[in-house]
Design an enzyme around this catalytic site. Structure first.
Site, PDB file in Angstrom:
ATOM      1  N   HIS A  13       0.867  -1.200   0.000  1.00 44.62           N
ATOM      2  CA  HIS A  13       0.000   0.000   0.000  1.00 44.62           C
ATOM      3  C   HIS A  13       0.892   1.235   0.000  1.00 44.62           C
ATOM      4  CE1 HIS A  13      -3.858   2.125   1.338  1.00 44.62           C
ATOM      5  NE2 HIS A  13      -2.963   3.075   1.132  1.00 44.62           N
ATOM      6  N   HIS A  15       1.611   5.402  -1.702  1.00 50.99           N
ATOM      7  CA  HIS A  15       1.296   6.588  -2.521  1.00 50.99           C
ATOM      8  C   HIS A  15       2.615   7.165  -3.041  1.00 50.99           C
ATOM      9  CE1 HIS A  15      -2.877   6.798  -0.989  1.00 50.99           C
ATOM     10  NE2 HIS A  15      -2.334   6.277   0.091  1.00 50.99           N
ATOM     11  N   LYS A  99      -9.318  -0.118  -5.986  1.00 45.94           N
ATOM     12  CA  LYS A  99      -9.332   0.516  -4.663  1.00 45.94           C
ATOM     13  C   LYS A  99     -10.670   1.189  -4.424  1.00 45.94           C
ATOM     14  CE  LYS A  99      -7.840   2.301  -0.789  1.00 45.94           C
ATOM     15  NZ  LYS A  99      -6.709   3.138  -0.455  1.00 45.94           N
ATOM     16  N   HIS A 136     -10.493   1.374   1.585  1.00 44.86           N
ATOM     17  CA  HIS A 136     -10.296   2.360   2.643  1.00 44.86           C
ATOM     18  C   HIS A 136     -11.507   2.152   3.539  1.00 44.86           C
ATOM     19  CE1 HIS A 136      -8.849   6.203   4.425  1.00 44.86           C
ATOM     20  NE2 HIS A 136     -10.057   6.096   4.944  1.00 44.86           N
ATOM     21  N   HIS A 174      -4.774  -0.617   5.753  1.00 43.51           N
ATOM     22  CA  HIS A 174      -4.322   0.166   6.917  1.00 43.51           C
ATOM     23  C   HIS A 174      -5.293   0.067   8.091  1.00 43.51           C
ATOM     24  CE1 HIS A 174      -7.038   2.976   4.992  1.00 43.51           C
ATOM     25  NE2 HIS A 174      -6.164   3.381   4.110  1.00 43.51           N
ATOM     26  N   ASP A 247       1.410   2.701   3.500  1.00 40.85           N
ATOM     27  CA  ASP A 247       0.559   3.878   3.305  1.00 40.85           C
ATOM     28  C   ASP A 247       1.401   5.145   3.370  1.00 40.85           C
ATOM     29  OD1 ASP A 247      -1.733   5.225   2.668  1.00 40.85           O
ATOM     30  OD2 ASP A 247      -2.565   5.220   4.697  1.00 40.85           O
TER      31      ASP A 247
HETATM   32  O1  DOR Z   1      -3.474   9.659   5.551  1.00 40.89           O
HETATM   33  C1  DOR Z   1      -3.793   9.359   4.419  1.00 40.89           C
HETATM   34  N1  DOR Z   1      -3.193   9.894   3.332  1.00 40.89           N
HETATM   35  N2  DOR Z   1      -4.771   8.468   4.256  1.00 40.89           N
HETATM   36  C2  DOR Z   1      -5.273   8.192   3.035  1.00 40.89           C
HETATM   37  O2  DOR Z   1      -6.185   7.399   2.964  1.00 40.89           O
HETATM   38  C3  DOR Z   1      -4.769   8.880   1.830  1.00 40.89           C
HETATM   39  C4  DOR Z   1      -3.405   9.371   2.037  1.00 40.89           C
HETATM   40  C5  DOR Z   1      -2.948  10.348   0.970  1.00 40.89           C
HETATM   41  O3  DOR Z   1      -3.147  10.074  -0.224  1.00 40.89           O
HETATM   42  O4  DOR Z   1      -2.391  11.380   1.318  1.00 40.89           O
HETATM   43 ZN    ZN Z   2      -3.376   5.103   1.445  1.00 39.42          ZN
END
Ligand code: DOR
Ligand code: ZN
Length: 345
Positions: A13, A15, A99, A136, A174, A247
């Site tokens: 997971h 970003h 997702k 999520h 998460h 995450d």
């Molecule tokens: O804290 C988070 N940041 N939770 C999420 O679900 C998305 C993520 C983000 O893309 O910044």
């Molecule tokens: Zn995330």
């Protein structure tokens, strides 16, 4: 113990954003992990296999020369994702999951699902073709307390969905509560969960210690200590249902240290070290390899990695900030503090 050696791990997971942000953060993950599940919450979101192919290409181009890192792509489920797109996912070799962002739940989720009933046909196709749904797991009902949104999601969304489509593979992303850890433990083999380093290491007091501390704010938000303890127990249990998903969610310092700051903790550069600390504190370093390197690929039906990585026991200080898209930089989780393990390659 002065050294930990494990099979090369994956991040299930992650970003990495796009453009200059992608170029800034991707090398950190590519250094520690062989593969990562790439979140699709860009603006606009990654909604089709064609968009995922283009995004994947940009990721490959942003990799350091010689890196063998493999991005595993996901699509952003919307109210109107057609079942035919799932057929294209199955035919592609690189899109691994869809997702689910409940609309309004978190960063860039406004194009998310307003009512899962609208996705029935598409979810049926996913169950039929063995494409996992990554959730999520928070309800967005404003009447529900922010600390209870994950527990309510289990009752209102997860249980009805699983009753309707028991064949659908679901990753509860998460997880942050005792309720979610228990739900996943007791579910059948089609349900797994990822755990972040921040939810294993901290409880919600951390956000308010000596003042408001935005770099500990993520979604789902940190919970009470009893929940953290339940998450550590799940992660270190050896159960194949629980696997590593950082995450890691980069936001420039000046978008976190403001009156209405973004949600997300940045952990990519020191992710394995953070997990090692959590597992060591639980006396469970022998369970780290399964969690980091075996359970994820086994759940997704992918081969385990063949190489190895090493962590060395060493006190070292994390920088206060690392370079990002502007001069404000990005503040990693635990910035300025001492780490106990160091990734050695
Ligand atoms: O804290 C988070 N940041 N939770 C999420 O679900 C998305 C993520 C983000 O893309 O910044
Ligand atoms: Zn995330």
């Amino acid at each position: 113990m002065t050294e930990i050696k494990i099979t090369a791990p994956d991040d299930w997971h992650l970003h990495v954003r796009d453009g200059a942000a992608l170029a800034a953060v991707l090398p950190a993950t590519a250094k520690q992990f062989a593969r990562a599940i790439i979140m699709p919450n860009l603006r606009p979101p990654v909604r089709t296999v064609a968009e995922a192919a283009a995004y994947r290409q940009r990721i490959l181009e942003a990799l350091p020369a010689g890196s063998a890192f493999e991005p595993l792509m996901t699509l952003y489920l919307t109210d109107t994702t057609p079942p035919e797109e799932i057929v294209r996912v199955k035919e592609s070799s690189f899109v691994k999951a869809l997702k689910l962002y409940p609309a309004g739940a978190t960063t860039n989720s406004d194009a998310g699902v307003t009512d899962l009933a609208k996705c029935d046909k598409t979810l049926e196709k996913m169950a039929e073709l063995g494409i996992p749904l990554l959730t999520h797991g928070e309800v967005t009902d404003p009447a529900v307390d922010v600390f209870d949104r994950e527990a309510r999601f289990i009752e209102r969304v997860m249980m009805p969905l699983r009753a309707r489509l028991p064949q659908l593979k679901v990753v509860f992303e998460h997880i942050t509560t005792r309720e979610a850890a228990q739900y996943v433990s007791e579910a059948d083999a089609n349900v797994g969960a990822t755990l972040t380093p921040q939810h294993l290491l901290y409880n919600r007091n951390e956000i308010f210690k000596g003042g408001i501390r935005p770099h500990f704010y993520c979604l789902p938000v940190l919970k009470r200590e009893e929940h953290r303890v339940a998450l550590v127990k799940a992660a270190t249990s050896g159960s194949p249902k629980f696997f590593l998903g950082t995450d890691s969610a980069p936001h420039a310092r000046n978008t976190k240290e403001v009156a209405c700051g973004c949600a997300g903790c940045y952990t990519a550069p020191h992710a394995l070290e953070l997990y090692a600390e959590a597992f060591e504190a639980a006396g469970a370093l022998d369970k780290l390899e399964g969690f980091a390197s075996f359970h994820g690929p086994d759940f997704y039906g992918l081969p385990r990695n063949s190489g190895e990585v090493t962590l060395t026991r060493l006190d070292w200080k994390l920088p206060e900030s690392v370079p990002y898209i502007d001069e404000s930089g990005i503040v990693p989780l635990k910035a300025g503090e001492t780490m106990r393990w160091k990734f050695a390659g």
